[in-house]
Design a protein around this motif. Sequence first.
Motif, PDB file in Angstrom:
ATOM      1  N   LEU A 173      32.224   8.075  35.352  1.00 47.12           N
ATOM      2  CA  LEU A 173      32.491   7.389  36.602  1.00 47.12           C
ATOM      3  C   LEU A 173      31.174   7.148  37.335  1.00 47.12           C
ATOM      4  CD1 LEU A 173      34.900   6.527  38.486  1.00 47.12           C
ATOM      5  CD2 LEU A 173      34.543   8.699  39.634  1.00 47.12           C
ATOM      6  N   VAL A 174      30.923   5.891  37.735  1.00 44.30           N
ATOM      7  CA  VAL A 174      29.700   5.551  38.466  1.00 44.30           C
ATOM      8  C   VAL A 174      30.051   4.689  39.666  1.00 44.30           C
ATOM      9  CG1 VAL A 174      28.133   5.690  36.489  1.00 44.30           C
ATOM     10  CG2 VAL A 174      29.271   3.536  37.003  1.00 44.30           C
ATOM     11  N   ARG A 175      29.167   4.688  40.660  1.00 43.86           N
ATOM     12  CA  ARG A 175      29.360   3.817  41.811  1.00 43.86           C
ATOM     13  C   ARG A 175      28.777   2.454  41.497  1.00 43.86           C
ATOM     14  NH1 ARG A 175      28.298   6.723  47.500  1.00 43.86           N
ATOM     15  NH2 ARG A 175      27.550   4.630  47.904  1.00 43.86           N
ATOM     16  N   ALA A 176      29.394   1.417  42.025  1.00 45.14           N
ATOM     17  CA  ALA A 176      28.957   0.058  41.754  1.00 45.14           C
ATOM     18  C   ALA A 176      27.560  -0.211  42.321  1.00 45.14           C
ATOM     19  CB  ALA A 176      29.964  -0.940  42.316  1.00 45.14           C
ATOM     20  N   ASP A 177      27.197   0.480  43.419  1.00 47.37           N
ATOM     21  CA  ASP A 177      25.884   0.261  44.012  1.00 47.37           C
ATOM     22  C   ASP A 177      24.783   1.129  43.388  1.00 47.37           C
ATOM     23  OD1 ASP A 177      26.551   2.716  45.054  1.00 47.37           O
ATOM     24  OD2 ASP A 177      26.618   2.073  47.132  1.00 47.37           O
ATOM     25  N   GLY A 178      25.137   1.952  42.404  1.00 49.32           N
ATOM     26  CA  GLY A 178      24.144   2.728  41.672  1.00 49.32           C
ATOM     27  C   GLY A 178      23.828   4.088  42.256  1.00 49.32           C
ATOM     28  N   LYS A 179      24.462   4.485  43.364  1.00 54.37           N
ATOM     29  CA  LYS A 179      24.200   5.789  43.953  1.00 54.37           C
ATOM     30  C   LYS A 179      24.956   6.873  43.200  1.00 54.37           C
ATOM     31  CE  LYS A 179      23.297   4.096  48.608  1.00 54.37           C
ATOM     32  NZ  LYS A 179      23.729   4.130  49.999  1.00 54.37           N
TER      33      LYS A 179
ATOM     34  N   LEU B 283      38.876   6.031  32.756  1.00 58.56           N
ATOM     35  CA  LEU B 283      39.144   4.848  31.937  1.00 58.56           C
ATOM     36  C   LEU B 283      40.550   4.314  32.184  1.00 58.56           C
ATOM     37  CD1 LEU B 283      37.588   5.900  28.529  1.00 58.56           C
ATOM     38  CD2 LEU B 283      36.743   4.176  30.093  1.00 58.56           C
ATOM     39  N   ARG B 284      41.523   5.220  32.218  1.00 51.18           N
ATOM     40  CA  ARG B 284      42.908   4.825  32.453  1.00 51.18           C
ATOM     41  C   ARG B 284      43.072   4.233  33.859  1.00 51.18           C
ATOM     42  NH1 ARG B 284      47.898   8.943  31.834  1.00 51.18           N
ATOM     43  NH2 ARG B 284      48.569   7.684  30.109  1.00 51.18           N
ATOM     44  N   MET B 285      42.445   4.882  34.854  1.00 55.11           N
ATOM     45  CA  MET B 285      42.564   4.420  36.231  1.00 55.11           C
ATOM     46  C   MET B 285      41.906   3.054  36.409  1.00 55.11           C
ATOM     47  SD  MET B 285      42.163   7.903  38.415  1.00 55.11           S
ATOM     48  CE  MET B 285      42.782   7.269  39.953  1.00 55.11           C
ATOM     49  N   LEU B 286      40.808   2.808  35.687  1.00 53.90           N
ATOM     50  CA  LEU B 286      40.146   1.499  35.740  1.00 53.90           C
ATOM     51  C   LEU B 286      41.062   0.426  35.174  1.00 53.90           C
ATOM     52  CD1 LEU B 286      37.456  -0.058  36.290  1.00 53.90           C
ATOM     53  CD2 LEU B 286      36.889   0.377  33.904  1.00 53.90           C
ATOM     54  N   LYS B 287      41.709   0.735  34.053  1.00 51.15           N
ATOM     55  CA  LYS B 287      42.610  -0.213  33.404  1.00 51.15           C
ATOM     56  C   LYS B 287      43.831  -0.513  34.272  1.00 51.15           C
ATOM     57  CE  LYS B 287      44.974  -1.020  29.039  1.00 51.15           C
ATOM     58  NZ  LYS B 287      45.387  -0.465  27.763  1.00 51.15           N
ATOM     59  N   GLU B 288      44.375   0.537  34.924  1.00 47.75           N
ATOM     60  CA  GLU B 288      45.559   0.362  35.772  1.00 47.75           C
ATOM     61  C   GLU B 288      45.213  -0.248  37.132  1.00 47.75           C
ATOM     62  OE1 GLU B 288      47.064   4.327  36.048  1.00 47.75           O
ATOM     63  OE2 GLU B 288      48.032   4.242  34.091  1.00 47.75           O
ATOM     64  N   GLY B 289      43.933  -0.219  37.493  1.00 43.88           N
ATOM     65  CA  GLY B 289      43.512  -0.746  38.785  1.00 43.88           C
ATOM     66  C   GLY B 289      43.682   0.237  39.922  1.00 43.88           C
ATOM     67  N   THR B 290      43.780   1.544  39.614  1.00 46.78           N
ATOM     68  CA  THR B 290      43.966   2.558  40.649  1.00 46.78           C
ATOM     69  C   THR B 290      42.666   3.286  40.990  1.00 46.78           C
ATOM     70  OG1 THR B 290      44.650   4.155  38.967  1.00 46.78           O
ATOM     71  CG2 THR B 290      46.394   2.958  40.106  1.00 46.78           C
ATOM     72  N   LEU B 291      41.561   2.837  40.415  1.00 46.29           N
ATOM     73  CA  LEU B 291      40.267   3.425  40.722  1.00 46.29           C
ATOM     74  C   LEU B 291      39.861   3.005  42.131  1.00 46.29           C
ATOM     75  CD1 LEU B 291      38.466   5.099  38.809  1.00 46.29           C
ATOM     76  CD2 LEU B 291      37.184   3.049  38.340  1.00 46.29           C
ATOM     77  N   PRO B 292      39.301   3.917  42.948  1.00 42.08           N
ATOM     78  CA  PRO B 292      38.898   3.535  44.306  1.00 42.08           C
ATOM     79  C   PRO B 292      37.895   2.389  44.286  1.00 42.08           C
ATOM     80  CG  PRO B 292      38.755   5.916  44.032  1.00 42.08           C
ATOM     81  CD  PRO B 292      39.046   5.337  42.685  1.00 42.08           C
ATOM     82  N   SER B 293      37.924   1.543  45.306  1.00 41.54           N
ATOM     83  CA  SER B 293      37.018   0.392  45.339  1.00 41.54           C
ATOM     84  C   SER B 293      35.580   0.879  45.447  1.00 41.54           C
ATOM     85  CB  SER B 293      37.357  -0.508  46.520  1.00 41.54           C
ATOM     86  OG  SER B 293      37.214   0.201  47.721  1.00 41.54           O
ATOM     87  N   GLY B 294      34.683   0.171  44.795  1.00 38.34           N
ATOM     88  CA  GLY B 294      33.275   0.544  44.791  1.00 38.34           C
ATOM     89  C   GLY B 294      32.892   1.436  43.624  1.00 38.34           C
ATOM     90  N   TYR B 295      33.860   1.758  42.759  1.00 33.70           N
ATOM     91  CA  TYR B 295      33.591   2.616  41.603  1.00 33.70           C
ATOM     92  C   TYR B 295      33.925   1.874  40.317  1.00 33.70           C
ATOM     93  CZ  TYR B 295      33.015   6.596  44.706  1.00 33.70           C
ATOM     94  OH  TYR B 295      32.556   7.432  45.677  1.00 33.70           O
ATOM     95  N   THR B 296      33.219   2.209  39.242  1.00 34.31           N
ATOM     96  CA  THR B 296      33.481   1.647  37.931  1.00 34.31           C
ATOM     97  C   THR B 296      33.173   2.708  36.877  1.00 34.31           C
ATOM     98  OG1 THR B 296      33.053  -0.243  36.485  1.00 34.31           O
ATOM     99  CG2 THR B 296      31.166   0.644  37.664  1.00 34.31           C
ATOM    100  N   VAL B 297      33.391   2.380  35.602  1.00 33.39           N
ATOM    101  CA  VAL B 297      33.166   3.339  34.522  1.00 33.39           C
ATOM    102  C   VAL B 297      32.181   2.745  33.524  1.00 33.39           C
ATOM    103  CG1 VAL B 297      34.254   4.684  32.682  1.00 33.39           C
ATOM    104  CG2 VAL B 297      35.513   4.209  34.777  1.00 33.39           C
ATOM    105  N   LYS B 298      31.138   3.517  33.226  1.00 33.93           N
ATOM    106  CA  LYS B 298      30.167   3.108  32.212  1.00 33.93           C
ATOM    107  C   LYS B 298      29.951   4.275  31.268  1.00 33.93           C
ATOM    108  CE  LYS B 298      27.657  -0.223  34.985  1.00 33.93           C
ATOM    109  NZ  LYS B 298      26.384  -0.565  35.613  1.00 33.93           N
ATOM    110  N   LYS B 299      30.093   4.029  29.979  1.00 38.89           N
ATOM    111  CA  LYS B 299      29.911   5.051  28.941  1.00 38.89           C
ATOM    112  C   LYS B 299      30.769   6.288  29.208  1.00 38.89           C
ATOM    113  CE  LYS B 299      25.289   3.516  27.789  1.00 38.89           C
ATOM    114  NZ  LYS B 299      23.871   3.868  27.720  1.00 38.89           N
ATOM    115  N   ARG B 300      32.033   6.066  29.589  1.00 33.41           N
ATOM    116  CA  ARG B 300      33.026   7.116  29.843  1.00 33.41           C
ATOM    117  C   ARG B 300      32.686   8.004  31.037  1.00 33.41           C
ATOM    118  NH1 ARG B 300      37.043   7.973  26.010  1.00 33.41           N
ATOM    119  NH2 ARG B 300      36.785   6.781  24.127  1.00 33.41           N
TER     120      ARG B 300
END
Length: 63
Positions: free
Chosen positions: A46-52, A27-44
């Motif tokens: 870490l998930v991949r943006a493409d669903g894998k 959550l913190r890394m998403l807010k700061e923008g330091t999360l690797p590209s292609g990844y996001t956070v759902k319901k606390r």
Amino acid sequence: MGNKKGKLKLPKTKCCVSKSKCGRCPLRMLKEGTLPSGYTVKKRVLVRADGKKVTKKGLQKAA
């Protein structure tokens, strides 16, 4: 871990829900923008943006 590119922190796969938010919290890394590209956070979690599936090996490659 042979990371010679400096201190690159990988996010945890799930938020530990600590009040102070640890340094690897997705959550913190998403807010700061330091999360690797292609990844996001759902319901606390870490998930991949493409669903894998998220794997530690895949995370290291993305970072």
